[in-house]
Design an enzyme around this catalytic site. Sequence first.
Site, mmCIF file in Angstrom:
data_model
loop_
_atom_site.group_PDB
_atom_site.id
_atom_site.type_symbol
_atom_site.label_atom_id
_atom_site.label_comp_id
_atom_site.label_asym_id
_atom_site.label_seq_id
_atom_site.Cartn_x
_atom_site.Cartn_y
_atom_site.Cartn_z
ATOM 1 N N GLU A 50 -21.748 42.121 13.825
ATOM 2 C CA GLU A 50 -20.754 42.674 12.805
ATOM 3 C C GLU A 50 -19.787 43.594 13.459
ATOM 4 O OE1 GLU A 50 -24.823 42.533 10.313
ATOM 5 O OE2 GLU A 50 -24.291 42.368 12.530
ATOM 6 N N ASN A 51 -20.127 44.302 14.351
ATOM 7 C CA ASN A 51 -19.263 45.401 14.766
ATOM 8 C C ASN A 51 -18.007 44.471 15.651
ATOM 9 O OD1 ASN A 51 -21.109 44.850 16.651
ATOM 10 N ND2 ASN A 51 -20.757 46.472 17.992
#
Length: 212
Positions: A50-51
């Site tokens: 997700e980063n």
Amino acid sequence: MGMGAEVREKIAKRAAEEIENGMIVNLGIGIPSLVPNYLKNKPQVMIQAENGILGIGPTPESGYEDGALCNAAGYPVTLERGASYFDTTTAFGMIRRGCIDLTILGSLQVSEKGDLANWIVPGKRVPGMGGAMELASKAKRVIVVMNHVNKNGDPKILSTCTLPLTSKQCVDLIITDMAVIEVNESGLFLKEIMAPFTVEDVIRCTGASLNT
């Protein structure tokens, strides 16, 4: 009941068997983050975070970590050939559009209908929901990896979750230190038993009906 490193690795290795070459996969924190160590024979698997990374590789050896390269939980990672970076908005766009073939998540509880409760124990401080809600709702397949019972010896697989839900009827497969359990329309199906446990052990430690 705690879980030793050997058992955690065993669960991660079994979860890796569910990944097919060419899949885009998102991994939760904890046991799921060990899965890339067992994908050496599947070079076309792309692990998404997700980063903003697509193409995470195995855990770096001690002393070879890159301080600027980590997964969504902040742990150091390596990159596979062909990896790419993007912002977190794009990462969540990929998840919400249904581009993730498979997600592997840890959990506090799972119900016999496949409800997932993995983000909060009421009264305890947590950093937040994270990406679990989107992943559980939008990934094409959801696998949960966890201890079969909690530290008090209580079942984590229940007829109904008692903790706040992350997402309803989303879990397809549960892999624990004791068993591999499939979630389908008729309930829970006991697919495999992990050594050294028996069918009786699994039934005794499960808080829901099991089809065998």
